[in-house]
Design an enzyme around this catalytic site. Structure first.
Site, PDB file in Angstrom:
ATOM      1  N   THR A   1       0.899  -1.259   0.015  1.00  0.00           N
ATOM      2  CA  THR A   1       0.003  -0.003   0.018  1.00  0.00           C
ATOM      3  C   THR A   1       0.983   1.235   0.079  1.00  0.00           C
ATOM      4  O   THR A   1       1.764   1.442   0.900  1.00  0.00           O
ATOM      5  CB  THR A   1      -0.945  -0.145   1.267  1.00  0.00           C
ATOM      6  OG1 THR A   1      -1.693  -1.318   1.248  1.00  0.00           O
ATOM      7  CG2 THR A   1      -1.994   1.208   1.329  1.00  0.00           C
TER       8      THR A   1
ATOM      9  N   LEU B   1      -6.607  -8.415   0.625  1.00  0.00           N
ATOM     10  CA  LEU B   1      -6.913  -9.400   1.937  1.00  0.00           C
ATOM     11  C   LEU B   1      -7.206  -8.745   3.113  1.00  0.00           C
ATOM     12  O   LEU B   1      -6.444  -7.683   3.584  1.00  0.00           O
ATOM     13  CB  LEU B   1      -6.007 -10.543   1.628  1.00  0.00           C
ATOM     14  CG  LEU B   1      -4.451 -10.095   1.898  1.00  0.00           C
ATOM     15  CD1 LEU B   1      -4.239 -10.131   3.761  1.00  0.00           C
ATOM     16  CD2 LEU B   1      -3.545 -11.157   1.352  1.00  0.00           C
TER      17      LEU B   1
ATOM     18  N   GLU C   1      -6.802  -9.756   7.162  1.00  0.00           N
ATOM     19  CA  GLU C   1      -6.265 -10.812   7.932  1.00  0.00           C
ATOM     20  C   GLU C   1      -7.076 -11.734   8.556  1.00  0.00           C
ATOM     21  O   GLU C   1      -8.562 -11.225   8.821  1.00  0.00           O
ATOM     22  CB  GLU C   1      -5.278 -10.076   8.996  1.00  0.00           C
ATOM     23  CG  GLU C   1      -4.053  -9.416   8.510  1.00  0.00           C
ATOM     24  CD  GLU C   1      -3.515  -8.599   9.649  1.00  0.00           C
ATOM     25  OE1 GLU C   1      -3.450  -9.000  11.008  1.00  0.00           O
ATOM     26  OE2 GLU C   1      -2.534  -7.882   9.413  1.00  0.00           O
TER      27      GLU C   1
ATOM     28  N   PHE D   1     -19.193  -3.421   8.109  1.00  0.00           N
ATOM     29  CA  PHE D   1     -18.350  -2.527   8.720  1.00  0.00           C
ATOM     30  C   PHE D   1     -19.213  -1.145   9.579  1.00  0.00           C
ATOM     31  O   PHE D   1     -18.817  -0.141   9.477  1.00  0.00           O
ATOM     32  CB  PHE D   1     -17.631  -1.813   7.646  1.00  0.00           C
ATOM     33  CG  PHE D   1     -16.257  -2.605   7.549  1.00  0.00           C
ATOM     34  CD1 PHE D   1     -16.291  -3.941   7.059  1.00  0.00           C
ATOM     35  CD2 PHE D   1     -15.024  -2.233   8.153  1.00  0.00           C
ATOM     36  CE1 PHE D   1     -15.093  -4.851   6.996  1.00  0.00           C
ATOM     37  CE2 PHE D   1     -13.993  -2.990   7.900  1.00  0.00           C
ATOM     38  CZ  PHE D   1     -13.993  -4.254   7.608  1.00  0.00           C
TER      39      PHE D   1
ATOM     40  N   CYS E   1      -3.104  -1.663   8.994  1.00  0.00           N
ATOM     41  CA  CYS E   1      -3.620  -1.021   7.799  1.00  0.00           C
ATOM     42  C   CYS E   1      -4.525   0.264   7.797  1.00  0.00           C
ATOM     43  O   CYS E   1      -4.195   1.152   7.519  1.00  0.00           O
ATOM     44  CB  CYS E   1      -4.325  -2.008   7.023  1.00  0.00           C
ATOM     45  SG  CYS E   1      -3.396  -3.611   6.620  1.00  0.00           S
TER      46      CYS E   1
ATOM     47  N   LYS F   1      -2.869   3.404   9.513  1.00  0.00           N
ATOM     48  CA  LYS F   1      -1.828   4.055   9.240  1.00  0.00           C
ATOM     49  C   LYS F   1      -2.386   4.516   7.666  1.00  0.00           C
ATOM     50  O   LYS F   1      -1.827   5.657   7.191  1.00  0.00           O
ATOM     51  CB  LYS F   1      -0.700   2.947   9.028  1.00  0.00           C
ATOM     52  CG  LYS F   1      -0.571   2.198   7.545  1.00  0.00           C
ATOM     53  CD  LYS F   1       0.833   1.519   7.529  1.00  0.00           C
ATOM     54  CE  LYS F   1       0.646   0.313   6.618  1.00  0.00           C
ATOM     55  NZ  LYS F   1       0.418   0.725   5.324  1.00  0.00           N
TER      56      LYS F   1
ATOM     57  N   ARG G   1      -0.664  -4.900  16.141  1.00  0.00           N
ATOM     58  CA  ARG G   1      -0.266  -3.556  15.764  1.00  0.00           C
ATOM     59  C   ARG G   1      -1.540  -2.694  15.885  1.00  0.00           C
ATOM     60  O   ARG G   1      -2.772  -2.840  15.430  1.00  0.00           O
ATOM     61  CB  ARG G   1      -0.039  -3.870  14.149  1.00  0.00           C
ATOM     62  CG  ARG G   1       1.548  -4.310  13.911  1.00  0.00           C
ATOM     63  CD  ARG G   1       1.952  -4.407  12.582  1.00  0.00           C
ATOM     64  NE  ARG G   1       0.881  -5.315  12.014  1.00  0.00           N
ATOM     65  CZ  ARG G   1       0.830  -5.216  10.658  1.00  0.00           C
ATOM     66  NH1 ARG G   1       1.630  -4.687   9.835  1.00  0.00           N
ATOM     67  NH2 ARG G   1      -0.038  -6.172  10.076  1.00  0.00           N
TER      68      ARG G   1
HETATM   69  C1  UGA Z   1      -8.296  -4.133   6.253  1.00  0.00           C
HETATM   70  C2  UGA Z   1      -9.139  -4.417   4.730  1.00  0.00           C
HETATM   71  O1  UGA Z   1     -10.462  -4.727   5.138  1.00  0.00           O
HETATM   72  C3  UGA Z   1      -8.660  -5.206   3.867  1.00  0.00           C
HETATM   73  O2  UGA Z   1      -9.316  -5.028   2.635  1.00  0.00           O
HETATM   74  C4  UGA Z   1      -7.193  -4.769   3.467  1.00  0.00           C
HETATM   75  O3  UGA Z   1      -6.576  -5.491   2.344  1.00  0.00           O
HETATM   76  C5  UGA Z   1      -6.309  -4.562   4.587  1.00  0.00           C
HETATM   77  O4  UGA Z   1      -6.855  -3.582   5.529  1.00  0.00           O
HETATM   78  C6  UGA Z   1      -4.947  -4.058   4.146  1.00  0.00           C
HETATM   79  O5  UGA Z   1      -4.833  -3.028   3.607  1.00  0.00           O
HETATM   80  O6  UGA Z   1      -4.136  -5.046   3.981  1.00  0.00           O
HETATM   81  P1  UGA Z   1      -7.673  -5.839   7.938  1.00  0.00           P
HETATM   82  O7  UGA Z   1      -6.957  -4.785   8.578  1.00  0.00           O
HETATM   83  O8  UGA Z   1      -7.289  -7.495   7.957  1.00  0.00           O
HETATM   84  O9  UGA Z   1      -8.308  -5.542   6.347  1.00  0.00           O
HETATM   85  O10 UGA Z   1      -8.824  -5.687   8.884  1.00  0.00           O
HETATM   86  P2  UGA Z   1     -10.383  -5.409   8.813  1.00  0.00           P
HETATM   87  O11 UGA Z   1     -11.222  -6.441   8.759  1.00  0.00           O
HETATM   88  O12 UGA Z   1     -10.652  -4.390   7.897  1.00  0.00           O
HETATM   89  O13 UGA Z   1     -10.576  -4.931  10.382  1.00  0.00           O
HETATM   90  C7  UGA Z   1      -9.939  -3.684  10.553  1.00  0.00           C
HETATM   91  C8  UGA Z   1     -10.377  -3.255  11.995  1.00  0.00           C
HETATM   92  O14 UGA Z   1     -11.617  -2.461  11.811  1.00  0.00           O
HETATM   93  C9  UGA Z   1     -10.573  -4.079  13.103  1.00  0.00           C
HETATM   94  O15 UGA Z   1      -9.803  -3.718  14.134  1.00  0.00           O
HETATM   95  C10 UGA Z   1     -11.927  -4.374  13.435  1.00  0.00           C
HETATM   96  O16 UGA Z   1     -11.983  -4.903  14.569  1.00  0.00           O
HETATM   97  C11 UGA Z   1     -12.407  -3.065  12.947  1.00  0.00           C
HETATM   98  N1  UGA Z   1     -13.696  -3.053  12.764  1.00  0.00           N
HETATM   99  C12 UGA Z   1     -14.288  -3.610  11.555  1.00  0.00           C
HETATM  100  C13 UGA Z   1     -14.691  -2.351  13.273  1.00  0.00           C
HETATM  101  O17 UGA Z   1     -14.474  -1.899  14.701  1.00  0.00           O
HETATM  102  N2  UGA Z   1     -16.012  -2.490  13.175  1.00  0.00           N
HETATM  103  C14 UGA Z   1     -16.481  -3.024  11.872  1.00  0.00           C
HETATM  104  O18 UGA Z   1     -17.739  -3.016  11.675  1.00  0.00           O
HETATM  105  C15 UGA Z   1     -15.550  -3.801  11.285  1.00  0.00           C
END
Ligand code: UGA
Length: 452
Positions: free
Chosen positions: A121, A153, A155, A252, A263, A266, A332
């Protein structure tokens, strides 16, 4: 076609294994010898469901190898994927040094025409600058093309998302680069995965704006949670109702402790920084609020916990969850771990349990206590905080836990626990922006919910 994957963190290790699963010969390269040794032995140095099986399958069948030599990668592959980290630098902008040093190690050793594909990214404009850098380094007579192919993707679902992407974005400058990427992803394309062919800056922006949008969605619902808390509305029902509009969608809109991880936080800050550098900071000014709302959720939980503990001597808190989200051991920028660390700094004795992240958390927060089970974490606790929504926390038995803890207060900061069994077992059940009154009392003007 042979493939190298440079950088074998979450993204690179999964991508390398995924490419091998698609039938390619793959060489994964990383400058961390310990990581390479683990991967070469078929061991994944982090928790990611299904990845250990996929990795060892292809290490064993010989399609997937790992090493530390970029020169070897240069000789080996026709397509090189750049999957190195682009962490947040001191100003909020992304630190691109790993990209430049990977190219400096790779390009001078190239012996044939090839395609370099960025997956990391990056701030918009990076790929064009890297293409110039590559041109300057490329050996005489060797043609090196650079494309950008962002990765989406998640995690915890990395293997599935790699093998079954929901879309493919190819930022290309030549027909040859598009052709090569279509070869690499032929299976997904045959399965009707949408493909967007575009230029380099658009491809870079798709990635950061996708993450900024997801962060905005989360902060939007968390802002509504703040309103719910002072008006007696219920943010989970609000989100359900909003989500029935398929222009909005329910995903979300999970209100709670907010987003973390390597991700979203940052990428939001890097986009703010990049827009500022480009003189259009005003265009993304709203992202400052997105970030601020997100961080406020952590404050909110810390404040409520300290209030609940009142003037107790030797207050104790059990923290359920340390990873930034379930199915991961990644800590992280984890909201859960930050709350735990700050409560400890405020003089609270904090015991943490996470099904997968105890080890990674204890590396960066050794001052906390870590328990081997959720029940053990609750031993003698005055307040229980549910901070990462692992499935096993939904299956806890509140009646049993009542005799383990000292206090009877649980704060569900992820809004995923069912309040009824907890309340039935005599717990004071708190949530964030959510009504927790018994069913018949829902809709009263003065809910039991604690105000912010
Ligand atoms: C995120 C994106 O969803 C991916 O599409 C992207 O590829 C990735 O970053 C990246 O840039 O590599 P990720 O960091 O694995 O993926 O996690 P998410 O599932 O997006 O969740 C991110 C955060 O949001 C978590 O702390 C989760 O608890 C929080 N979250 C998610 C909420 O607080 N509420 C929600 O409704 C959904």
């Amino acid at each position: 076609m042979r493939i190298s994957v440079i950088g074998t963190g979450y993204l690179g290790a999964t991508h390398a294994a995924g490419m091998a699963e698609l039938g390619f010969e793959v060489l994964g390269v990383d400058n961390n010898p310990a990581k390479v040794a683990a991967l070469a032995a078929g061991r994944v140095p982090f928790h990611e469901p299904d990845l250990p099986e996929l990795l060892s399958k292809h290490v064993d069948d010989g399609r997937l190898r790992f090493g530390t030599s970029l020169a070897e990668a240069a000789r080996f592959a026709d397509v090189h994927f750049l999957c190195v980290g682009t962490p947040q630098g001191p100003t909020g902008a992304a630190d691109l040094s790993q990209l430049y040093s990977a190219l400096a190690g790779l390009v001078p050793h190239l012996t044939r025409n090839c395609l370099i594909v960025g997956k990391s990214t990056v701030p918009v404009g990076t790929a064009e600058a890297l293409a110039e850098y590559v041109d300057a380094l490329a050996p005489q007579g060797i043609s090196v093309d650079l494309a950008w192919n962002p990765e989406f993707l998640r995690e915890g679902h990395a293997v599935h998302d790699t093998l079954h992407p929901n879309r493919l974005v190819f930022g290309v400058t030549t027909p040859g680069a598009e052709w090569a990427l279509r070869q690499v992803y032929s299976e997904a394309i045959a399965a009707d995965t949408p493909v967007v062919i575009t230029n380099l800056p658009t491809a870079e922006l798709v990635k950061v704006s996708a993450n900024a949008f997801l962060a905005t969605k989360i902060s939007f619902i968390n802002a509504m949670a703040e309103l719910c808390e002072i008006t007696g509305a219920d943010v989970t029902l609000l989100a359900d109702a909003l989500g029935h509009d398929d222009r909005i969608g329910r995903k979300f809109l999970g209100a709670g402790l907010g987003y973390g991880g390597g991700c979203l936080p940052k990428d939001v800050r890097a986009l703010i920084a990049r827009a500022g550098e480009l003189g259009v900071g005003e265009s993304v000014r709203f992202l400052d609020s997105v970030d601020a709302i997100n961080l406020r959720r952590r404050e909110r939980v810390i404040r409520e916990t300290l209030d609940l503990l009142g003037g107790r001597t030797r207050p104790r808190v059990a923290v359920l969850g340390a990873a930034f989200k379930p199915l991961s051991d990644d800590v992280r920028d984890s909201p859960a771990l930050e709350v735990a660390v700050r409560l400890h700094a405020a003089g609270v004795e904090v015991t943490v349990f996470d099904p997968e992240a105890n080890r990674s958390a204890s590396r960066i927060a050794p001052q906390l206590r870590y328990a081997p089970t959720a029940t053990a974490a609750l031993l003698g606790a005055d307040v229980v905080l549910h901070l990462t929504e692992w499935r096993e926390f939904r299956e806890l038995d509140p009646t049993v836990l009542r005799s383990v803890a000292r206090g009877r207060v649980i704060v569900d900061a992820r809004n995923t626990l069912d309040p009824e069994p907890w309340q039935a077992a005599g717990w004071d059940f708190r949530a964030l922006g959510r009504l927790v009154a018994p069913r018949e009392e829902v809709g009263r003007v003065d809910p039991l919910l604690e105000s912010a």
